[in-house]
Design an enzyme around this catalytic site. Structure first.
Site, mmCIF file in Angstrom:
data_model
loop_
_atom_site.group_PDB
_atom_site.id
_atom_site.type_symbol
_atom_site.label_atom_id
_atom_site.label_comp_id
_atom_site.label_asym_id
_atom_site.label_seq_id
_atom_site.Cartn_x
_atom_site.Cartn_y
_atom_site.Cartn_z
ATOM 1 N N TYR A 60 0.854 -1.185 0.000
ATOM 2 C CA TYR A 60 0.000 0.000 0.000
ATOM 3 C C TYR A 60 0.892 1.238 0.000
ATOM 4 O O TYR A 60 1.418 1.657 1.019
ATOM 5 C CB TYR A 60 -0.924 0.024 1.211
ATOM 6 C CG TYR A 60 -1.877 -1.151 1.303
ATOM 7 C CD1 TYR A 60 -2.154 -1.945 0.191
ATOM 8 C CD2 TYR A 60 -2.489 -1.491 2.503
ATOM 9 C CE1 TYR A 60 -3.020 -3.020 0.276
ATOM 10 C CE2 TYR A 60 -3.368 -2.563 2.597
ATOM 11 C CZ TYR A 60 -3.621 -3.328 1.485
ATOM 12 O OH TYR A 60 -4.467 -4.399 1.583
ATOM 13 N N PHE A 213 -21.853 0.093 -1.654
ATOM 14 C CA PHE A 213 -23.019 0.041 -0.776
ATOM 15 C C PHE A 213 -23.066 1.218 0.199
ATOM 16 O O PHE A 213 -24.003 1.324 0.988
ATOM 17 C CB PHE A 213 -23.068 -1.294 -0.028
ATOM 18 C CG PHE A 213 -23.402 -2.445 -0.928
ATOM 19 C CD1 PHE A 213 -24.654 -2.556 -1.500
ATOM 20 C CD2 PHE A 213 -22.452 -3.407 -1.248
ATOM 21 C CE1 PHE A 213 -24.969 -3.605 -2.362
ATOM 22 C CE2 PHE A 213 -22.748 -4.454 -2.102
ATOM 23 C CZ PHE A 213 -24.016 -4.555 -2.659
#
Length: 342
Positions: A60, A213
């Site tokens: 990352y 979502f």
């Protein structure tokens, strides 16, 4: 705010918060890196709220997210968290390569310890499986690192059921990290049952469908050019129209339940069992607080079935990754007998 309890992750003794915090988006892949002071404040807020299971990886950034967490854990914070990081995706010379050879495993672990400023990693995952190296060879080196006190528990990420079995035979696997959400459910067929048979904990990443979502289909229009979701198949216009129908149905049910669609989707993952720990990522304290609220959402078996009917396999359009990204579907490794050592 909902109370965050604790669960035993796997059968080797690791105990974590029922919900974790995925830290990737603070530094990489989801647009430009976020302000360091804000992200450190978010990590501290999470720990104070009871979310102590923090997830990162050397890839990352690369490396910048581990450095960020290292700074966040100074001043006595280290003892309050369960820290997971990963190895296996190398960016040497600007080229992306999956590696699981022993020398790389050791070098990656030593480098992560240094960046994080710690003596021991609580949970160390192989981020992607090197299909050139027998999994037994990679696990052999990880086992040595456990014996040396550099890592406490071993995990795998995006591994097939057969790879998990072979790895577990060398040294117990504590957790398998995989993508699991309302719209990513293919792991339920083979991988989840294998983990449960072997007593391995399940860590669900992207439990909110990469933010779908939370924000719905409109998020696709606001993604920056540096956000890798922009190229993901499910967010392409030809698939998004169909996937938007799923969000609308989830949203309607959330209104009936008196919660947000993201809380409903996250609650669905929590209801999969006490051996499952979702690790939603966020860069905003208000979104973090909303995610904690999912712990208060209770679902009946009928409501679970209703949710699942909205996002059945044939109703979700687009693969979860482009074909260039390795996943558990291509994680088979050669037999140990083929290894000549490198």
């Amino acid at each position: 705010m909902a109370r965050v309890t604790r669960i035993k992750l796997g059968s080797q003794g690791l105990e974590v918060s029922t919900q974790g915090l995925g830290c990737m988006g603070m530094s990489a892949f989801y647009g430009p890196p976020k302000p360091e002071t804000d992200m450190i404040a978010l990590v501290h807020h999470a720990v104070r709220s009871g979310v102590t299971f923090l997830d990162t990886s050397d890839s990352y950034g690369p490396f910048t997210n581990e450095i960020l967490l290292g700074k966040a854990l100074q001043g006595g914070m280290r003892e309050k968290v369960e820290l997971a990081t990963k190895f296996g995706i190398s960016y040497a010379d600007g080229k992306r390569e999956i590696r699981g050879d022993p020398a790389y495993v050791r070098a990656a672990c030593e480098a992560s310890l240094k960046r994080l400023g710690i003596d021991c990693i609580d949970l160390y995952y192989q981020h992607r499986i090197d299909t050139r190296v027998p999994i037994e060879v990679t696990m052999g080196e990880l086992k040595k690192l456990v014996e040396e006190g550099k890592i406490k528990y071993i995990g795998l990420s995006e591994a097939s059921a057969s790879t998990i079995r072979r790895a577990h035979a060398v040294h117990p696997i504590t957790a398998v990290q995989l993508e699991w959400s309302l719209w990513t459910r293919d792991v339920e067929e083979d991988i989840i049952p294998t983990c449960r048979e072997l007593g391995i904990g399940i860590v669900a990443y992207s439990p909110l469908g990469r933010g779908f979502f939370s924000a719905g289909p409109k998020m696709a229009n606001s993604l920056s050019d540096q956000d890798f979701r922009k190229s993901m198949p499910r967010f392409q216009p030809e698939n998004l129209e169909q996937n938007a129908v799923i969000f609308e149905r989830v949203n309607e049910m959330a209104k009936r339940k008196g919660c947000t669609p993201s809380q409903l989707a996250l609650a669905w993952v929590h209801h999969q069992g006490s051996d499952v720990c979702p690790i939603p990522g966020t860069t905003k304290i208000e979104n973090f607080n909303q995610n904690i609220g999912a712990l208060s959402v209770k679902l009946t078996p009928e409501e679970m079935a209703e949710l699942e009917s909205y996002a059945s396999t044939d109703s979700v359009k687009g693969d979860r990754y482009s074909s260039s990204v390795s996943t558990w579907k291509d994680s088979e490794t050669p037999p140990l007998s083929s290894w000549k050592g490198e």
